[in-house]
Design a protein around this motif. Sequence first.
Motif, PDB file in Angstrom:
ATOM      1  N   ARG A   4       0.838  -1.200   0.000  1.00  5.74           N
ATOM      2  CA  ARG A   4       0.000   0.000   0.000  1.00  5.74           C
ATOM      3  C   ARG A   4       0.879   1.259   0.000  1.00  5.74           C
ATOM      4  O   ARG A   4       0.629   2.198  -0.755  1.00  5.74           O
ATOM      5  N   THR A   5       1.903   1.265   0.815  1.00  5.57           N
ATOM      6  CA  THR A   5       2.819   2.404   0.853  1.00  5.57           C
ATOM      7  C   THR A   5       3.518   2.566  -0.493  1.00  5.57           C
ATOM      8  O   THR A   5       3.618   3.677  -1.025  1.00  5.57           O
ATOM      9  N   PHE A   6       3.995   1.470  -1.056  1.00  6.16           N
ATOM     10  CA  PHE A   6       4.683   1.483  -2.345  1.00  6.16           C
ATOM     11  C   PHE A   6       3.774   2.064  -3.432  1.00  6.16           C
ATOM     12  O   PHE A   6       4.157   2.986  -4.160  1.00  6.16           O
ATOM     13  N   ALA A   7       2.540   1.562  -3.522  1.00  4.48           N
ATOM     14  CA  ALA A   7       1.607   2.016  -4.551  1.00  4.48           C
ATOM     15  C   ALA A   7       1.235   3.483  -4.354  1.00  4.48           C
ATOM     16  O   ALA A   7       1.215   4.261  -5.316  1.00  4.48           O
ATOM     17  N   SER A   8       0.956   3.872  -3.137  1.00 10.64           N
ATOM     18  CA  SER A   8       0.555   5.255  -2.859  1.00 10.64           C
ATOM     19  C   SER A   8       1.673   6.239  -3.163  1.00 10.64           C
ATOM     20  O   SER A   8       1.443   7.321  -3.700  1.00 10.64           O
ATOM     21  N   ARG A   9       2.893   5.859  -2.832  1.00 12.16           N
ATOM     22  CA  ARG A   9       4.031   6.753  -3.113  1.00 12.16           C
ATOM     23  C   ARG A   9       4.283   6.886  -4.612  1.00 12.16           C
ATOM     24  O   ARG A   9       4.633   7.959  -5.089  1.00 12.16           O
ATOM     25  N   LEU A  10       4.109   5.798  -5.352  1.00  8.06           N
ATOM     26  CA  LEU A  10       4.256   5.882  -6.810  1.00  8.06           C
ATOM     27  C   LEU A  10       3.252   6.871  -7.395  1.00  8.06           C
ATOM     28  O   LEU A  10       3.602   7.711  -8.225  1.00  8.06           O
ATOM     29  N   LEU A  11       1.998   6.764  -6.956  1.00  7.30           N
ATOM     30  CA  LEU A  11       0.972   7.684  -7.448  1.00  7.30           C
ATOM     31  C   LEU A  11       1.283   9.121  -7.045  1.00  7.30           C
ATOM     32  O   LEU A  11       1.132  10.036  -7.849  1.00  7.30           O
ATOM     33  N   ALA A  12       1.723   9.318  -5.815  1.00  5.30           N
ATOM     34  CA  ALA A  12       2.046  10.666  -5.336  1.00  5.30           C
ATOM     35  C   ALA A  12       3.188  11.283  -6.141  1.00  5.30           C
ATOM     36  O   ALA A  12       3.251  12.505  -6.292  1.00  5.30           O
ATOM     37  N   GLN A  13       4.053  10.439  -6.687  1.00 10.40           N
ATOM     38  CA  GLN A  13       5.165  10.921  -7.501  1.00 10.40           C
ATOM     39  C   GLN A  13       4.763  11.138  -8.956  1.00 10.40           C
ATOM     40  O   GLN A  13       5.583  11.515  -9.778  1.00 10.40           O
ATOM     41  N   GLY A  14       3.489  10.883  -9.264  1.00 10.47           N
ATOM     42  CA  GLY A  14       2.984  11.166 -10.600  1.00 10.47           C
ATOM     43  C   GLY A  14       2.958   9.989 -11.553  1.00 10.47           C
ATOM     44  O   GLY A  14       2.676  10.164 -12.740  1.00 10.47           O
ATOM     45  N   HIS A  15       3.239   8.795 -11.078  1.00 11.18           N
ATOM     46  CA  HIS A  15       3.186   7.621 -11.950  1.00 11.18           C
ATOM     47  C   HIS A  15       1.729   7.223 -12.188  1.00 11.18           C
ATOM     48  O   HIS A  15       0.866   7.442 -11.355  1.00 11.18           O
TER      49      HIS A  15
END
Length: 72
Positions: free
Chosen positions: A21-32
């Motif tokens: 969940r952390t991995f996915a959320s951080r990717l989205l927050a970085q614009g991926h």
Amino acid sequence: MTGLYRAAGLGNGYSSHSGRRTFASRLLAQGHSLETVQLLLGHAELDQVAPYLEVPKKEYREAIAELGAGWV
């Protein structure tokens, strides 16, 4: 897997699911894109990504505010 989190000194509340969940959320927050997150998590279907996404309340409120400003 939980044993690995304990061995790292992270204690209770950490699991493979919370890590993903952390991995996915951080990717989205970085614009991926969601599609990129889907591929990196190894899911065949995009709707399988949803359980791993966590939107911070601040971002949620900002998005709602921007929508409201656009409709006025």
